[in-house]
Design a protein around this motif. Structure first.
Motif, mmCIF file in Angstrom:
data_model
loop_
_atom_site.group_PDB
_atom_site.id
_atom_site.type_symbol
_atom_site.label_atom_id
_atom_site.label_comp_id
_atom_site.label_asym_id
_atom_site.label_seq_id
_atom_site.Cartn_x
_atom_site.Cartn_y
_atom_site.Cartn_z
ATOM 1 N N PRO A 188 0.828 -1.435 0.051
ATOM 2 C CA PRO A 188 0.061 -0.001 -0.054
ATOM 3 C C PRO A 188 0.741 1.189 -0.018
ATOM 4 C CG PRO A 188 -0.717 -1.612 1.703
ATOM 5 C CD PRO A 188 0.165 -2.242 1.031
ATOM 6 N N GLU A 189 1.935 1.232 0.808
ATOM 7 C CA GLU A 189 2.801 2.515 0.862
ATOM 8 C C GLU A 189 3.378 2.782 -0.569
ATOM 9 O OE1 GLU A 189 5.621 1.829 3.921
ATOM 10 O OE2 GLU A 189 4.282 2.126 5.672
ATOM 11 N N PHE A 190 3.717 1.486 -1.393
ATOM 12 C CA PHE A 190 4.563 1.743 -2.426
ATOM 13 C C PHE A 190 3.191 2.277 -3.454
ATOM 14 C CE2 PHE A 190 5.469 0.319 -6.836
ATOM 15 C CZ PHE A 190 6.741 0.642 -6.846
ATOM 16 N N ILE A 191 2.148 1.831 -3.626
ATOM 17 C CA ILE A 191 1.181 2.353 -4.337
ATOM 18 C C ILE A 191 1.138 3.655 -4.196
ATOM 19 C CG2 ILE A 191 -1.351 2.191 -5.028
ATOM 20 C CD1 ILE A 191 -1.157 -0.923 -4.425
ATOM 21 N N ALA A 192 0.822 4.105 -3.151
ATOM 22 C CA ALA A 192 0.669 5.521 -2.662
ATOM 23 C C ALA A 192 1.769 6.463 -3.125
ATOM 24 C CB ALA A 192 0.460 5.738 -1.168
ATOM 25 N N MET A 206 -1.496 -2.272 -14.042
ATOM 26 C CA MET A 206 -3.051 -2.347 -14.175
ATOM 27 C C MET A 206 -3.770 -2.101 -13.055
ATOM 28 S SD MET A 206 -2.853 -4.654 -17.599
ATOM 29 C CE MET A 206 -4.599 -4.753 -17.573
ATOM 30 N N MET A 207 -3.504 -3.131 -12.400
ATOM 31 C CA MET A 207 -4.550 -3.674 -11.288
ATOM 32 C C MET A 207 -4.406 -2.504 -10.121
ATOM 33 S SD MET A 207 -4.706 -7.837 -11.323
ATOM 34 C CE MET A 207 -6.271 -7.576 -10.429
ATOM 35 N N ALA A 208 -3.162 -2.081 -9.722
ATOM 36 C CA ALA A 208 -3.041 -1.261 -8.820
ATOM 37 C C ALA A 208 -3.507 0.223 -9.251
ATOM 38 C CB ALA A 208 -1.536 -1.137 -8.212
ATOM 39 N N GLY A 209 -3.378 0.486 -10.589
ATOM 40 C CA GLY A 209 -3.709 1.950 -11.152
ATOM 41 C C GLY A 209 -2.567 2.874 -10.844
ATOM 42 N N VAL A 210 -1.382 2.351 -11.267
ATOM 43 C CA VAL A 210 -0.053 3.181 -10.983
ATOM 44 C C VAL A 210 0.780 3.133 -12.522
ATOM 45 C CG1 VAL A 210 0.109 2.558 -8.531
ATOM 46 C CG2 VAL A 210 1.232 1.132 -10.078
ATOM 47 N N ASP A 211 1.456 4.172 -12.428
ATOM 48 C CA ASP A 211 2.359 4.363 -13.934
ATOM 49 C C ASP A 211 3.908 4.204 -13.435
ATOM 50 O OD1 ASP A 211 3.441 4.985 -16.224
ATOM 51 O OD2 ASP A 211 2.832 7.214 -15.971
ATOM 52 N N LEU A 212 4.396 3.124 -13.832
ATOM 53 C CA LEU A 212 5.600 2.942 -13.482
ATOM 54 C C LEU A 212 6.643 2.958 -14.987
ATOM 55 C CD1 LEU A 212 5.393 -0.155 -10.927
ATOM 56 C CD2 LEU A 212 5.402 2.446 -10.471
ATOM 57 N N LEU A 213 7.876 3.452 -14.793
ATOM 58 C CA LEU A 213 8.472 3.472 -16.006
ATOM 59 C C LEU A 213 9.230 2.195 -16.194
ATOM 60 C CD1 LEU A 213 9.643 4.993 -18.496
ATOM 61 C CD2 LEU A 213 11.358 6.011 -16.832
ATOM 62 N N HIS A 214 8.818 1.505 -17.359
ATOM 63 C CA HIS A 214 9.478 0.133 -17.408
ATOM 64 C C HIS A 214 10.972 0.356 -18.182
ATOM 65 C CE1 HIS A 214 9.942 -3.594 -20.106
ATOM 66 N NE2 HIS A 214 10.398 -3.889 -19.072
ATOM 67 N N ALA A 260 3.665 5.547 -5.650
ATOM 68 C CA ALA A 260 3.740 5.543 -7.311
ATOM 69 C C ALA A 260 2.666 6.462 -7.954
ATOM 70 C CB ALA A 260 3.520 4.296 -7.685
ATOM 71 N N LYS A 261 1.562 6.480 -7.048
ATOM 72 C CA LYS A 261 0.356 7.348 -7.553
ATOM 73 C C LYS A 261 0.621 9.078 -7.247
ATOM 74 C CE LYS A 261 -3.520 4.191 -7.132
ATOM 75 N NZ LYS A 261 -4.965 3.838 -6.440
ATOM 76 N N ALA A 262 1.855 9.109 -6.195
ATOM 77 C CA ALA A 262 1.979 10.679 -6.133
ATOM 78 C C ALA A 262 3.310 10.968 -6.857
ATOM 79 C CB ALA A 262 2.519 10.725 -4.576
ATOM 80 N N ASN A 263 3.764 10.089 -7.645
ATOM 81 C CA ASN A 263 5.062 10.278 -8.539
ATOM 82 C C ASN A 263 4.958 9.552 -9.790
ATOM 83 O OD1 ASN A 263 7.045 11.894 -6.712
ATOM 84 N ND2 ASN A 263 6.152 10.168 -5.545
ATOM 85 N N PRO A 264 3.821 9.721 -10.765
ATOM 86 C CA PRO A 264 3.419 8.927 -11.932
ATOM 87 C C PRO A 264 4.694 9.171 -12.842
ATOM 88 C CG PRO A 264 2.206 10.770 -11.799
ATOM 89 C CD PRO A 264 2.681 11.035 -10.588
ATOM 90 N N GLY A 265 4.872 7.956 -13.297
ATOM 91 C CA GLY A 265 6.001 7.809 -14.348
ATOM 92 C C GLY A 265 7.340 8.022 -13.976
ATOM 93 N N LYS A 266 7.508 8.102 -12.642
ATOM 94 C CA LYS A 266 8.988 8.413 -12.047
ATOM 95 C C LYS A 266 9.499 7.389 -11.464
ATOM 96 C CE LYS A 266 7.993 13.561 -11.413
ATOM 97 N NZ LYS A 266 7.792 14.671 -10.443
ATOM 98 N N ILE A 267 9.030 6.281 -11.180
ATOM 99 C CA ILE A 267 9.438 5.082 -10.416
ATOM 100 C C ILE A 267 10.066 4.268 -11.622
ATOM 101 C CG2 ILE A 267 9.125 3.147 -8.983
ATOM 102 C CD1 ILE A 267 7.677 4.814 -7.364
ATOM 103 N N ILE A 268 11.109 3.760 -11.647
ATOM 104 C CA ILE A 268 11.730 3.033 -12.589
ATOM 105 C C ILE A 268 11.825 1.435 -12.392
ATOM 106 C CG2 ILE A 268 13.600 2.186 -13.819
ATOM 107 C CD1 ILE A 268 14.694 5.035 -13.718
ATOM 108 N N MET A 269 10.819 0.778 -13.302
ATOM 109 C CA MET A 269 10.830 -0.677 -13.001
ATOM 110 C C MET A 269 11.588 -1.331 -14.106
ATOM 111 S SD MET A 269 7.205 -2.969 -13.654
ATOM 112 C CE MET A 269 7.561 -3.256 -15.395
ATOM 113 N N ALA A 270 12.551 -1.961 -13.445
ATOM 114 C CA ALA A 270 13.678 -2.903 -14.153
ATOM 115 C C ALA A 270 12.967 -4.199 -14.656
ATOM 116 C CB ALA A 270 14.842 -3.170 -13.553
ATOM 117 N N SER A 271 13.023 -4.654 -15.759
ATOM 118 C CA SER A 271 12.746 -6.086 -16.107
ATOM 119 C C SER A 271 13.749 -6.849 -16.991
ATOM 120 C CB SER A 271 11.546 -6.303 -16.761
ATOM 121 O OG SER A 271 11.743 -5.874 -18.270
#
Length: 327
Positions: A145-149, A178-186, A151-162
């Motif tokens: 929940p803290e991570f989702i909060a 999709m399910m958490a409704g967040v925008d992570l930068l892949h 991410a929602k406060a910083n859309p597109g700024k958290i980098i998701m490595a894969s």
């Protein structure tokens, strides 16, 4: 400490020992196999896919009295190996180690010379393996929940490595977005090693990856685990919650199993299913699966096919929703 290298060495030490075949009554009645059987693996030697194939190959060799030989045909998300099985005779002597990667790759890659769902028959599951959502220690969030909060406060700024485009870890992350409704930068990398290098250095903040790859980093505190992707908690790290505890309905896992060309005789499919299930009930084999965080995936061929078809549809829908273009 969790060590995939140590577990792998132990596997090859055991597998190298002389083992007398224990022919099952069903195999004698069916007169199969009468010569060596190939298990095609669409990835290089050494990873979980290869190890699970060798574990099951060793078990089937003992039970059925003929060598089950692993043949690695890596490339294009395992589609090179799948194509080899589809091109082989449908006589049960060329099998496929199939995984979640296969159904994702079948939707991701264009111009394939096969139709995975129509050309491949699932025979039996082998194991489920959780993925883990981990963050760099500099990330303030200690819970999902803290991570989702954040991410929602910083859309597109958290980098998701894969580990790369069109891979199970990427899709696991896309499903979370999709399910958490967040925008992570892949940011895709060419494999786990470079992705982990940047995550450990703090150049990326979050990653979804298979548990064997991450176990040592979690135990040492170099990475913080927020959740596992499976529907239930992992026996390896029972204190780590599931992502689904905070994002209802979320589930993603890497599964592995044995398959063959669709026209393979039903009697051979039934025999292999029976013998693999016997192996999954064997305490020694089960313990060896557990060394790689594998949870035995017992069941009928119909049950395995239901999982196979369900994930094929699920990940194709995730790709469309996330606007991921096939290659």
């Amino acid at each position: 400490m969790f060590s995939m290298g140590l577990a792998r060495r132990r596997f090859f030490e055991v597998a190298a020992g002389a083992v007398l075949p224990i022919l099952s009554r069903a195999a004698r009645a069916l007169d199969y196999p009468t010569r060596p059987v190939r298990i095609i693996v669409g990835f290089p030697p050494g990873g979980p896919t290869d190890i699970f194939a060798r574990l099951i190959g060793e078990w089937l060799s003992r039970r059925l009295g003929q060598p089950f030989i692993v043949e690695n045909r890596p490339g294009a998300g395992s589609t090179v190996g799948i194509a080899a099985v589809v091109a082989a005779p449908s006589d049960g002597y060329t099998l496929l180690l199939v995984s979640t990667s296969a159904v994702i790759s079948a939707a991701y890659y264009r111009n394939l010379n096969f139709d995975l769902v129509h050309d491949i028959v699932p025979i039996c599951g082998i194991a489920l393996e959780p993925l883990v959502m981990v963050v760099h220690p500099s990330v303030s969030a200690k819970t999902i929940p803290e991570f989702i909060a954040d991410a929602k406060a910083n859309p597109g700024k958290i980098i998701m490595a894969s580990v790369g485009n069109g891979t199970t870890p990427q899709m696991t992350g896309e499903l979370f977005k999709m399910m958490a409704g967040v925008d992570l930068l892949h940011v895709p990398y060419q494999g786990a090693a470079p992705a982990l290098t940047d995550l450990l250095a703090g150049r990326a903040q979050v990653m979804f990856e298979a548990m064997p790859t991450l176990g040592g980093y979690i135990q040492s505190g170099k990475l913080r685990a927020l959740g596992v992707s499976t529907a239930t908690r992992s026996p390896v790290f029972p204190d780590i919650p599931t992502i689904g505890e905070f994002v209802p309905g979320y589930e993603s896992s890497v599964w592995f199993g044995i398959a063959a060309r669709r026209q393979t005789p039903a009697e051979i499919v039934a025999l292999l299913n029976k013998e693999i299930n016997a192996g999954l009930s064997d305490p020694t084999l089960n313990a060896r699966l557990g060394e790689f965080s594998g949870i035995a995936l017992k069941g009928t061929s119909a049950e395995f096919e239901k999982l196979f078809l369900g994930d094929a549809q699920k990940w194709a829908e995730v790709m469309r929703a996330a606007n991921i273009k096939p290659e």
